[in-house]
Design an enzyme around this catalytic site. Structure first.
Site, mmCIF file in Angstrom:
data_model
loop_
_atom_site.group_PDB
_atom_site.id
_atom_site.type_symbol
_atom_site.label_atom_id
_atom_site.label_comp_id
_atom_site.label_asym_id
_atom_site.label_seq_id
_atom_site.Cartn_x
_atom_site.Cartn_y
_atom_site.Cartn_z
ATOM 1 C CE LYS A 52 -3.902 -2.352 2.165
ATOM 2 N NZ LYS A 52 -4.798 -2.569 3.301
ATOM 3 C CD GLN A 96 -3.665 -4.351 6.271
ATOM 4 O OE1 GLN A 96 -3.826 -3.267 5.733
ATOM 5 N NE2 GLN A 96 -3.968 -5.473 5.656
ATOM 6 C CG ASP A 119 -9.879 -0.126 4.521
ATOM 7 O OD1 ASP A 119 -9.655 -0.280 3.315
ATOM 8 O OD2 ASP A 119 -9.060 -0.409 5.416
HETATM 9 N N1 GUN Z 1 -6.804 -6.802 5.919
HETATM 10 C C1 GUN Z 1 -6.911 -7.484 4.762
HETATM 11 N N2 GUN Z 1 -7.367 -6.676 3.786
HETATM 12 C C2 GUN Z 1 -7.566 -5.467 4.345
HETATM 13 C C3 GUN Z 1 -8.045 -4.217 3.838
HETATM 14 O O1 GUN Z 1 -8.382 -4.044 2.668
HETATM 15 N N3 GUN Z 1 -8.098 -3.210 4.751
HETATM 16 C C4 GUN Z 1 -7.752 -3.365 6.044
HETATM 17 N N4 GUN Z 1 -7.849 -2.308 6.869
HETATM 18 N N5 GUN Z 1 -7.300 -4.504 6.542
HETATM 19 C C5 GUN Z 1 -7.221 -5.544 5.692
#
Ligand code: GUN
Length: 284
Positions: A52, A96, A119
């Site tokens: 990311k 995350q 998200d």
């Molecule tokens: N864990 C696995 N995929 C994601 C995601 O897209 N966002 C977040 N915050 N955690 C994750």
């Protein structure tokens, strides 16, 4: 069988975002900023988070990676998140998942400013999504819809099955397919006749988190299958779908790796850009 190539499409999206960011910098002095919080040392999360941040650098975003030990106190983590909420250079913010033991997802997510929640995991943004007026759409479902649209796979009137009911993928995927006018069924670990239900679908989204759960016998001929699973075994990646014999059987399939993963990151950047622009326009 068409390969739904998320790697290729994400590269195009990165290029478009890069160009737009150059424009925003020049004309509005706006640099979109993303903050990523990682708590603990989950090896898979470390990789996702690194990807990311790398993507942010590629498109010219400002980015911050905040790493916290797994034993950080609730109070300190909250303080850190509130600081990012208040940081004018940060437009998008995510924590995350999963979180280490002792920290509760719902509680931690409640500390995020919904206006920065890239998200769409806060209560307010979930409510807006289910009202059909999302501020942003959760990244993985958004990326999957973009992938289907790019390959001109129509959703309207199709039967779709989502295998998995997670807050982050399965449920918003159901909402997105429904809002694109598919007839949608959600399956999960307690579904009795999983194979039969999947075989009825024009579109199957496999997001159960079980390696090789679905295979040729679970899909009707000509189905479109999107594989969200990521399972690392001996440094090789596998999905929720066993791809043996699918080439002649399906009309389209997203591969692992190179399918949904890169599209999730592209959608994250799109969401962050959208939020940054909104915050900029609202100040004008
Ligand atoms: N864990 C696995 N995929 C994601 C995601 O897209 N966002 C977040 N915050 N955690 C994750």
């Amino acid at each position: 069988m068409k390969i739904l190539n998320g790697k290729l499409l994400s590269e195009k999206i990165f290029k478009d975002i890069f160009n737009e960011v150059q424009d925003l910098k020049k004309n509005y002095n706006l640099i979109p900023g993303l903050a990523v919080c990682l708590v603990g040392d989950n090896p898979a999360s470390e990789v996702y988070v690194r990807n990311k941040i790398k993507a942010c650098e590629r498109v010219g975003f400002y980015s911050v990676l905040k790493k916290f030990p797994s034993d950080i106190s609730k109070e300190n983590l909250k303080k850190e998140i509130l600081m990012l909420n208040a940081d004018k250079n940060i437009h998008g913010l995510l924590v995350q998942l999963p979180l280490p033991k002792g920290l509760y997802e719902k509680e931690v997510l409640s500390w995020l400013d919904p206006l920065k929640d890239v998200d769409a995991l806060t209560l307010e943004n979930k409510a807006l999504l289910w009202q059909g007026a999302p501020r942003v759409v959760p990244c993985t479902p958004k990326g999957i819809i973009s992938l289907l649209k790019h390959y001109e796979i129509s959703i309207k009137g199709k039967t779709a099955v989502v295998v998995g009911r997670s807050q982050i993928v399965g449920l918003p995927m159901f909402q997105q397919l429904l809002s694109h006018q598919a007839t949608v069924t959600v399956c999960h670990s307690q579904t009795k006749n999983l194979s039969e239900v999947c075989r009825s679908a024009d579109i199957v989204v496999a997001c159960a988190g079980v390696k090789g759960l679905l295979s040729k016998r679970d899909f009707k001929k000509g189905a479109v299958v999107v594989d969200v699973g990521i399972h690392r075994v001996d440094k090789k990646l596998y999905g929720d779908v066993d791809t043996e014999g699918l080439k002649e059987h399906l009309s389209a399939l997203s591969l692992v790796p190179g399918g949904v993963g890169p599209m999730t990151i592209a959608s994250l950047l799109e969401n962050c850009l959208e939020i940054a622009k909104l915050s900029c326009w609202n100040k004008r």
